[in-house]
Scaffold this motif. Structure first.
Motif, PDB file in Angstrom:
ATOM      1  N   MET A  96       0.757  -1.122   0.086  1.00 10.19           N
ATOM      2  CA  MET A  96      -0.353  -0.057   0.432  1.00 10.19           C
ATOM      3  C   MET A  96       0.428   1.175  -0.544  1.00 10.19           C
ATOM      4  O   MET A  96       0.507   2.068  -0.427  1.00 10.19           O
ATOM      5  N   ALA A 202      -2.802  -3.576  -4.740  1.00 13.22           N
ATOM      6  CA  ALA A 202      -2.223  -3.198  -3.490  1.00 13.22           C
ATOM      7  C   ALA A 202      -3.996  -1.554  -4.036  1.00 13.22           C
ATOM      8  O   ALA A 202      -4.134  -1.346  -2.838  1.00 13.22           O
ATOM      9  N   SER A 205      -7.640  -2.463  -4.050  1.00  9.53           N
ATOM     10  CA  SER A 205      -8.413  -2.270  -2.321  1.00  9.53           C
ATOM     11  C   SER A 205      -7.951  -0.843  -1.900  1.00  9.53           C
ATOM     12  O   SER A 205      -9.134  -0.311  -1.623  1.00  9.53           O
ATOM     13  N   LEU A 206      -7.069  -0.189  -2.317  1.00  9.40           N
ATOM     14  CA  LEU A 206      -7.153   1.020  -1.601  1.00  9.40           C
ATOM     15  C   LEU A 206      -8.434   2.426  -2.886  1.00  9.40           C
ATOM     16  O   LEU A 206      -8.674   3.126  -2.012  1.00  9.40           O
TER      17      LEU A 206
END
Length: 262
Positions: A96, A202, A205-206
């Motif tokens: 992330m 990642a 997801s963000l």
């Protein structure tokens, strides 16, 4: 098609919810999940993922399934994918924190920006507070209001035609319909195209975190902002798309990445 299926499901839920208590309504969500589980058997694996993990035979079979008998298209895309994967061999999967590096920043700005404008346009506030909106517009029954909103969603995406007596119905039809063919569907398609393969997990997801945070923020504050107009947000989203978001139509993922990084 994505948003068409979403609004059909949402409209069905609105109508069925007028007759079922919320616990039974929640349990009915198992039915489409089971259908979706069965449907996974008919979806081929991602060719890029197959190439990345070394399944060469399955990789070519997936491309042939997608392109049919066009051998030139299969060979051309296979070569592009292989070349692109070679450039990623020296890059580890991003965390992330890695997303905030300069080389990924443009893609992150596009993804987060699109989702922010999608949510702050107010669509979830309209959906969640449809009861209050229609009641304040003069509907005497909350059930009638919910069924009317379900009809607006469905008719906005072409599932059936209809006219509504109240002016608020017509205005909401335009709002929901415009959202369905624009900011409702397009950002989700772009998210699968703008991120390099090593950061997709990642980055996805963000962006989803920001998406649902925006949905919560709009839903939490909408009841206090019934007179607020999202037109300013919509105007800003037009400028953002025009200046920041690249054209992806007719381009491979590799060409899109080259455009973003140029």
């Amino acid at each position: 098609m994505l948003v068409l299926m979403i609004v059909i499901g949402a409209s069905t839920t609105f109508v069925v919810g007028t007759a079922l208590e919320w616990r039974l309504l929640a349990l009915t969500g198992i039915i489409p999940c089971l259908i979706q589980l069965l449907g996974l058997n008919f979806i081929c694996e991602s060719p890029r993922w197959l190439a990345k993990v070394g399944y060469e035979k399955e990789f070519y079979n997936a491309l042939k399934r997608l392109h049919g008998d066009d051998e030139d298209a299969v060979t051309h895309e296979a070569n592009e994918i292989q070349d692109y994967l070679q450039t990623l061999e020296h890059q580890s999967n991003a965390t992330m924190l890695d997303l905030f590096q300069t080389k990924y920043m443009h893609s992150i700005i596009i993804g987060v920006g699109l989702m922010m404008f999608q949510q702050f346009g107010g669509i979830n506030g309209v959906a969640f507070y449809a009861n209050q909106i229609f009641t304040s517009a003069g509907f005497s029954s909350s059930k009638i209001a919910i069924i009317a909103f379900a009809s607006i969603q469905a008719s906005s995406t072409g599932t059936f035609l209809g006219c509504f007596i109240a002016a608020i119905s017509f205005l909401m039809k335009i709002f929901v319909g415009s959202f369905a063919i624009g900011m409702g569907a397009v950002p989700w398609v772009l998210l699968s195209e703008i991120f390099p393969i090593n950061v997709k997990g990642a980055a996805g997801s963000l962006v989803n975190l920001e998406h649902w945070f925006g949905a919560w923020a709009v839903s939490y504050t909408f009841n206090f902002l019934m007179d607020w107009s999202p037109s300013g947000v919509c105007a800003a989203s037009i400028i953002f798309v025009n200046k920041v978001v690249p054209e992806t139509k007719g381009r491979t993922l590799e060409e899109i990445q080259a455009s973003i990084n140029s």
